[in-house]
Write a protein that holds these residues in place. Structure first.
Motif, PDB file in Angstrom:
ATOM      1  N   GLU A 254       0.829  -1.211   0.000  1.00 14.41           N
ATOM      2  CA  GLU A 254       0.000   0.000   0.000  1.00 14.41           C
ATOM      3  C   GLU A 254       0.860   1.256   0.000  1.00 14.41           C
ATOM      4  OE1 GLU A 254      -3.029   0.131   3.031  1.00 14.41           O
ATOM      5  OE2 GLU A 254      -3.423  -2.005   2.777  1.00 14.41           O
ATOM      6  N   LEU A 255       1.876   1.281   0.838  1.00 14.65           N
ATOM      7  CA  LEU A 255       2.747   2.460   0.901  1.00 14.65           C
ATOM      8  C   LEU A 255       3.453   2.693  -0.431  1.00 14.65           C
ATOM      9  CD1 LEU A 255       4.349   2.147   4.464  1.00 14.65           C
ATOM     10  CD2 LEU A 255       2.472   3.635   3.737  1.00 14.65           C
ATOM     11  N   ALA A 256       3.931   1.616  -1.061  1.00 12.48           N
ATOM     12  CA  ALA A 256       4.641   1.755  -2.333  1.00 12.48           C
ATOM     13  C   ALA A 256       3.749   2.351  -3.419  1.00 12.48           C
ATOM     14  CB  ALA A 256       5.186   0.404  -2.787  1.00 12.48           C
ATOM     15  N   SER A 257       2.455   2.031  -3.396  1.00 13.35           N
ATOM     16  CA  SER A 257       1.578   2.529  -4.450  1.00 13.35           C
ATOM     17  C   SER A 257       0.820   3.807  -4.070  1.00 13.35           C
ATOM     18  CB  SER A 257       0.569   1.443  -4.854  1.00 13.35           C
ATOM     19  OG  SER A 257      -0.267   1.124  -3.763  1.00 13.35           O
TER      20      SER A 257
ATOM     21  N   GLU B  43       5.985   7.813   2.826  1.00 12.91           N
ATOM     22  CA  GLU B  43       5.942   6.932   3.994  1.00 12.91           C
ATOM     23  C   GLU B  43       6.714   5.651   3.731  1.00 12.91           C
ATOM     24  OE1 GLU B  43       5.048   6.841   7.318  1.00 12.91           O
ATOM     25  OE2 GLU B  43       4.954   8.982   6.902  1.00 12.91           O
ATOM     26  N   TYR B  44       6.657   5.146   2.498  1.00 12.42           N
ATOM     27  CA  TYR B  44       7.452   3.962   2.144  1.00 12.42           C
ATOM     28  C   TYR B  44       8.931   4.264   2.357  1.00 12.42           C
ATOM     29  CZ  TYR B  44       9.365   0.019  -0.457  1.00 12.42           C
ATOM     30  OH  TYR B  44      10.057  -1.104  -0.812  1.00 12.42           O
TER      31      TYR B  44
ATOM     32  N   ASN C  60      13.707   4.470  -1.549  1.00  6.04           N
ATOM     33  CA  ASN C  60      12.498   4.463  -2.369  1.00  6.04           C
ATOM     34  C   ASN C  60      12.305   3.086  -3.014  1.00  6.04           C
ATOM     35  OD1 ASN C  60      14.043   4.383  -4.797  1.00  6.04           O
ATOM     36  ND2 ASN C  60      14.228   6.609  -4.775  1.00  6.04           N
ATOM     37  N   VAL C  61      11.178   2.929  -3.693  1.00 14.43           N
ATOM     38  CA  VAL C  61      10.818   1.634  -4.275  1.00 14.43           C
ATOM     39  C   VAL C  61      11.840   1.204  -5.329  1.00 14.43           C
ATOM     40  CG1 VAL C  61       9.039   0.388  -5.579  1.00 14.43           C
ATOM     41  CG2 VAL C  61       8.365   2.056  -3.844  1.00 14.43           C
ATOM     42  N   GLU C  62      12.306   2.152  -6.126  1.00 15.92           N
ATOM     43  CA  GLU C  62      13.271   1.816  -7.189  1.00 15.92           C
ATOM     44  C   GLU C  62      14.594   1.324  -6.598  1.00 15.92           C
ATOM     45  OE1 GLU C  62      11.606   4.841  -7.106  1.00 15.92           O
ATOM     46  OE2 GLU C  62      10.090   4.205  -8.564  1.00 15.92           O
TER      47      GLU C  62
END
Length: 159
Positions: free
Chosen positions: A61-64, A69-70, A77-79
Motif C-alpha cells: 500500500e505504501l509503495a503505491s 511513507e514507504y 524508495n521503491v526503485e
C-alpha cells in the motif's frame, strides 16, 4: 475338592480375561510416557504471511499510495529497493521444500532493511512480517553479506 476346583477354575478364567486388558493398558501407558510431545512446526498465523504480512499489506500500500511513507519506513524508495533485490535475490533465495514454502528474497530484504532502519527486535519483526524469529536470526547475516557484496564499491569501512 470339587469346590476347590471351581474356585481355581474361576480365578484361571478371570486371569485369562483380565491379562490381555492389563497388557494393553500397560503398553498404552508406556507409549505415552516415552512418546515425545508433538511440536508445532509452524504457527498458523505465520503461515498466513502471504496474505496478511507487512509485505503484502502495508508495504504494498505504501509503495503505491504513499511513497514518502514507504521511504520513511524502508529508508529508501521503491526503485532503490528493487535494484538491491534484483542484484541479491540469487544469493539469498532458497528453494521450497515438501515441508514448507521458502521465505521469499523480497521478504528477507524487507525484514533486514526494516531491522536496520528501525532497530526493532526480532520479536517485533516476527509479528510485523510473520517470519519466525529463528529464521530471521539465520537469514539476516546472509542478507547483510549480500547487500555488502553488492554495495561494497560505495561503502567505506575503516580498518
Amino acid at each position: 475338592m470339587n469346590r476347590h476346583r471351581k474356585i481355581k477354575r474361576f480365578f484361571k478364567d478371570y486371569v485369562n480375561q483380565i491379562y490381555p486388558m492389563m497388557i494393553e493398558l500397560l503398553e498404552d501407558e508406556l507409549q505415552k510416557s516415552t512418546e515425545k510431545r508433538k511440536r508445532i512446526w509452524t504457527r498458523k498465523w505465520i503461515l498466513r504471511r502471504g496474505t496478511h504480512g507487512a509485505s503484502v499489506g502495508l508495504l504494498r500500500e505504501l509503495a503505491s499510495e504513499d511513497v514518502n511513507e514507504y521511504r520513511s519506513f524502508m529508508r529508501m524508495n521503491v526503485e532503490q529497493f528493487q535494484l538491491i533485490l534484483q542484484n541479491i535475490s540469487d544469493k539469498i533465495q532458497r528453494s521450497d521444500t515438501a515441508m514448507r514454502e521458502a521465505i521469499s528474497a523480497k521478504d528477507k530484504l524487507q525484514v533486514t532493511l526494516s531491522f536496520l532502519a528501525t532497530g526493532n527486535s526480532f520479536r517485533t519483526l516476527t509479528h510485523i512480517f510473520r517470519v519466525p524469529k529463528p529464521s530471521i536470526s539465520t537469514f539476516l547475516p546472509e542478507v547483510l553479506d549480500a547487500i555488502y557484496d553488492f554495495l561494497k564499491d560505495y561503502i567505506k569501512v575503516r580498518k
